[in-house]
Motif scaffolding. Sequence first.
Motif, mmCIF file in Angstrom:
data_model
loop_
_atom_site.group_PDB
_atom_site.id
_atom_site.type_symbol
_atom_site.label_atom_id
_atom_site.label_comp_id
_atom_site.label_asym_id
_atom_site.label_seq_id
_atom_site.Cartn_x
_atom_site.Cartn_y
_atom_site.Cartn_z
ATOM 1 N N ALA A 43 48.934 39.043 35.905
ATOM 2 C CA ALA A 43 48.293 37.734 35.658
ATOM 3 C C ALA A 43 46.731 37.986 35.124
ATOM 4 N N ALA A 44 46.220 39.070 35.761
ATOM 5 C CA ALA A 44 44.832 39.662 35.023
ATOM 6 C C ALA A 44 44.913 39.913 33.520
ATOM 7 N N VAL A 104 44.788 45.033 46.942
ATOM 8 C CA VAL A 104 43.385 44.639 47.268
ATOM 9 C C VAL A 104 42.814 45.495 46.245
ATOM 10 N N ARG A 105 43.006 46.749 45.592
ATOM 11 C CA ARG A 105 42.206 47.391 44.731
ATOM 12 C C ARG A 105 42.346 46.953 43.448
ATOM 13 N N ARG A 106 43.667 46.347 43.178
ATOM 14 C CA ARG A 106 43.768 45.706 41.739
ATOM 15 C C ARG A 106 43.194 44.391 41.725
ATOM 16 N N ALA A 107 42.959 43.677 43.020
ATOM 17 C CA ALA A 107 42.272 42.389 42.909
ATOM 18 C C ALA A 107 40.601 42.820 42.738
ATOM 19 N N ALA A 108 40.219 43.797 43.243
ATOM 20 C CA ALA A 108 38.773 44.016 42.925
ATOM 21 C C ALA A 108 38.555 44.429 41.515
ATOM 22 N N VAL A 109 39.442 44.982 40.697
ATOM 23 C CA VAL A 109 39.355 45.187 39.448
ATOM 24 C C VAL A 109 39.140 43.937 38.538
ATOM 25 N N ALA A 110 40.108 42.955 38.964
ATOM 26 C CA ALA A 110 40.223 41.704 38.405
ATOM 27 C C ALA A 110 38.894 40.911 38.566
ATOM 28 N N LYS A 111 38.564 40.923 39.765
ATOM 29 C CA LYS A 111 37.253 40.314 40.223
ATOM 30 C C LYS A 111 36.120 40.599 39.315
ATOM 31 N N ALA A 112 36.092 41.956 39.224
ATOM 32 C CA ALA A 112 34.903 42.757 38.474
ATOM 33 C C ALA A 112 34.924 42.321 36.958
ATOM 34 N N ALA A 113 36.139 41.795 36.439
ATOM 35 C CA ALA A 113 36.423 41.436 34.888
ATOM 36 C C ALA A 113 36.179 39.932 35.013
ATOM 37 N N GLY A 114 35.673 39.319 36.100
ATOM 38 C CA GLY A 114 35.308 38.063 36.130
ATOM 39 C C GLY A 114 36.504 37.030 36.394
#
Length: 176
Positions: free
Chosen positions: A74-75, A108-118
């Motif tokens: 999705a990201a 959780v780690r992959r979500a953090a990467v997606a969140k950091a990308a906006g």
Amino acid sequence: AAGGSKLAAAVAAAGVFLDQLHLAAGGDQAAIVTFDHSATLAQPLTADRAALNAALAKTITDRQTCISCGIDAAAAELAGSGHRQGNVPVLVLLTDGRANPEPAEEGVRRAAVAKAAGVTLFSIGLGNDVDFSALAEIASRPDYFHHAPDAADLEGIYRAVAGTIPCPSGAFWGRR
């Protein structure tokens, strides 16, 4: 509890969510990503409701729940060339199981990467066999995690999520 399957309720609730969007040229877009042992981009970002409905109708499930795979797919779609500039990238993750074959920490780690990308993340856990703490961490904010004890709760949750999605003020006022 209402007599239908979790999958049927999830598909119906996703349709209610799509009803809340402004799917039109220059408006909102949506994509459909399914995940089990891997993730599939069932429908790339589009404003075509018929295409989204067709992708939802073809949704099937398997025994595994690779949450990190779903987040990644999705990201990637939200970061791709199909994402319309000016639209806020939002990922709504619905799961009815515990993360496997990869651990919940990987999601959780992959979500953090997606969140950091906006990307703004909402997470929804359907039923009681979900990792509540991981889904809460996946969400961008504590109130962006929702628990649906029963499939019948999904429609209301999707309506709430649709009403919460951040909308750029220029896009909002331009639609009046």
